[in-house]
Write an enzyme that holds these catalytic residues in place. Structure first.
Site, short mmCIF file in Angstrom:
data_model
loop_
_atom_site.label_atom_id
_atom_site.label_comp_id
_atom_site.label_asym_id
_atom_site.label_seq_id
_atom_site.Cartn_x
_atom_site.Cartn_y
_atom_site.Cartn_z
N TYR A 180 0.85 -1.20 0.00
CA TYR A 180 0.00 0.00 0.00
C TYR A 180 0.89 1.25 0.00
O TYR A 180 0.66 2.20 -0.77
CB TYR A 180 -0.90 -0.02 1.23
CG TYR A 180 -1.87 1.14 1.34
CD1 TYR A 180 -3.02 1.18 0.55
CD2 TYR A 180 -1.64 2.19 2.22
CE1 TYR A 180 -3.92 2.23 0.66
CE2 TYR A 180 -2.53 3.25 2.32
CZ TYR A 180 -3.67 3.27 1.54
OH TYR A 180 -4.55 4.31 1.63
N LYS B 161 1.11 4.36 -2.72
CA LYS B 161 0.81 5.75 -2.40
C LYS B 161 2.02 6.66 -2.63
O LYS B 161 1.87 7.82 -3.02
CB LYS B 161 0.28 5.86 -0.97
CG LYS B 161 -1.09 5.18 -0.80
CD LYS B 161 -2.15 5.80 -1.72
CE LYS B 161 -3.53 5.21 -1.53
NZ LYS B 161 -4.56 5.83 -2.40
N1 NAP Z 1 -10.12 6.07 4.69
C1 NAP Z 1 -8.92 6.53 5.02
O1 NAP Z 1 -8.60 6.73 6.19
C2 NAP Z 1 -7.92 6.82 3.93
C3 NAP Z 1 -6.70 7.38 4.32
C4 NAP Z 1 -5.76 7.66 3.35
C5 NAP Z 1 -6.04 7.42 2.01
N2 NAP Z 1 -7.23 6.86 1.66
C6 NAP Z 1 -7.48 6.62 0.23
O2 NAP Z 1 -8.71 7.21 -0.14
C7 NAP Z 1 -9.25 6.52 -1.27
C8 NAP Z 1 -10.71 6.19 -0.97
O3 NAP Z 1 -10.76 5.28 0.11
P1 NAP Z 1 -12.01 5.15 1.09
O4 NAP Z 1 -11.49 5.18 2.45
O5 NAP Z 1 -13.06 6.11 0.69
O6 NAP Z 1 -12.44 3.63 0.78
P2 NAP Z 1 -13.79 2.97 0.25
O7 NAP Z 1 -14.96 3.49 1.00
O8 NAP Z 1 -13.53 1.51 0.28
O9 NAP Z 1 -13.90 3.48 -1.26
C9 NAP Z 1 -13.12 2.94 -2.29
C10 NAP Z 1 -13.80 3.23 -3.60
O10 NAP Z 1 -12.97 2.77 -4.68
C11 NAP Z 1 -13.75 1.94 -5.53
N3 NAP Z 1 -12.91 0.96 -6.21
C12 NAP Z 1 -12.06 0.07 -5.65
N4 NAP Z 1 -11.49 -0.69 -6.61
C13 NAP Z 1 -12.00 -0.25 -7.78
C14 NAP Z 1 -11.81 -0.63 -9.14
N5 NAP Z 1 -10.99 -1.62 -9.48
N6 NAP Z 1 -12.51 0.02 -10.10
C15 NAP Z 1 -13.36 1.03 -9.76
N7 NAP Z 1 -13.57 1.44 -8.51
C16 NAP Z 1 -12.90 0.80 -7.53
C17 NAP Z 1 -14.74 1.28 -4.58
O11 NAP Z 1 -15.81 0.67 -5.29
P3 NAP Z 1 -16.18 -0.88 -4.87
O12 NAP Z 1 -16.50 -0.83 -3.41
O13 NAP Z 1 -17.32 -1.23 -5.75
O14 NAP Z 1 -14.93 -1.68 -5.14
C18 NAP Z 1 -15.15 2.49 -3.75
O15 NAP Z 1 -16.05 3.31 -4.46
C19 NAP Z 1 -8.35 5.30 -1.47
O16 NAP Z 1 -7.42 5.58 -2.49
C20 NAP Z 1 -7.62 5.17 -0.15
O17 NAP Z 1 -6.37 4.54 -0.28
C21 NAP Z 1 -8.19 6.55 2.59
#
Ligand code: NAP
Length: 255
Positions: free
Chosen positions: A159, A163
């Protein structure tokens, strides 16, 4: 200056978590919004939720189902977006996944899955979906990095690699695209409880993370919206290649 009135935005990963919050915020700021996600049922539910928001003066949200690890699917997404909404002004690549385990336990399949979802898909979404922006000479792109692009986190080797790659890609494209009128920046979120991490947070990990965060709590996804609207709007017209950290002070803290 932060209004997105009349602009067309695509939020990949807009079917849940951070992307869903950004989609709602862009719509509230006046943009015509489309979301894309991997699972159709989630995309449909998110579109319904976004369109049910009251007091928003913006066109209804469109939803596209696409697995963006597949370049052909990205190309189809670009064509479908252009047919339904017209030219793209703002792209947000919010898709992502994670996997926590000691570095030695990642299989080749795990490695490829994380690389494809978090990095390959971002590269090709940027290069293919922003191509019409480069031709028109305007547009903005926002990528989503992480604190894992800034610090070492145990059990998150792949991961973290993805990033760091997102940051490197964002800076490189910013320099390459600046003369062509397209800006690209990243956001590094701190901890926001979403589908991505909710089930992976032991009580010990939760307590340690909270204790290390100067604001003393995790973020609400709505607290990322201001950063995203800023980076997509003319308020940030002289900002490109930047990483905007939204982490409750985590990276600033010396303790
Ligand atoms: N949450 C945190 O604390 C945090 C911190 C730092 C960075 N981030 C980053 O923020 C971003 C969003 O994360 P989140 O926390 O909002 O997670 P999340 O709720 O799991 O959202 C992830 C999104 O990406 C979509 N996705 C995953 N694989 C995909 C694919 N192959 N094709 C199209 N869509 C896809 C998912 O759709 P499906 O569910 O249908 O797969 C979902 O809409 C990510 O890049 C994550 O690394 C999050």
């Amino acid at each position: 200056m932060t209004a997105l009135n009349g602009s067309n935005a695509l939020i990949i990963g807009g079917s849940s978590g951070i992307g869903l919050a950004i989609a709602a915020g862009f719509r509230q700021a006046g943009a015509r919004v489309a979301i894309a996600g991997r699972r159709q049922d989630k995309v449909e539910a998110a579109v319904q939720q976004l369109n049910a928001a009251i007091g928003v003066d913006a066109p209804p949200v469109s939803g596209f189902t696409a697995d963006v690890t597949d370049l052909e699917a990205i190309k189809r997404l670009g064509r479908s977006f252009a047919e339904r909404l017209g030219p793209l002004d703002s792209l947000v690549t919010c898709q992502g996944t994670t996997m926590l385990q000691p570095a030695g336990e990642f299989s080749e399949g795990d490695y490829d899955h994380l690389m494809d979802t978090n990095l390959k898909s971002v590269f090709f979404a940027c290069t293919h979906l922003a191509a019409p922006m480069l031709e028109r000479g305007r547009g903005t792109v926002i990528t989503i990095a992480s604190l894992a692009a800034h610090r070492g986190w145990p059990n998150a080797a792949v991961y973290a690699m993805t990033k760091h790659g997102v940051l490197g890609l964002t800076r490189t494209l910013a320099v390459e695209w600046a003369p062509l009128g397209v800006r690209i920046n990243s956001i590094s979120p701190g901890v926001f409880l979403t589908e991505l991490n909710r089930k992976r947070m032991s009580s010990e990990r939760t307590a340690r993370l909270r204790d290390r965060t100067p604001l003393g709590r995790f973020g609400e996804t709505s607290e990322l919206v201001g950063a995203a609207v800023f980076l997509a709007s003319d308020a940030s017209s002289y900002v490109t290649g930047a990483d905007l950290v939204v982490d409750g002070g985590y990276l600033a803290s010396g303790i």
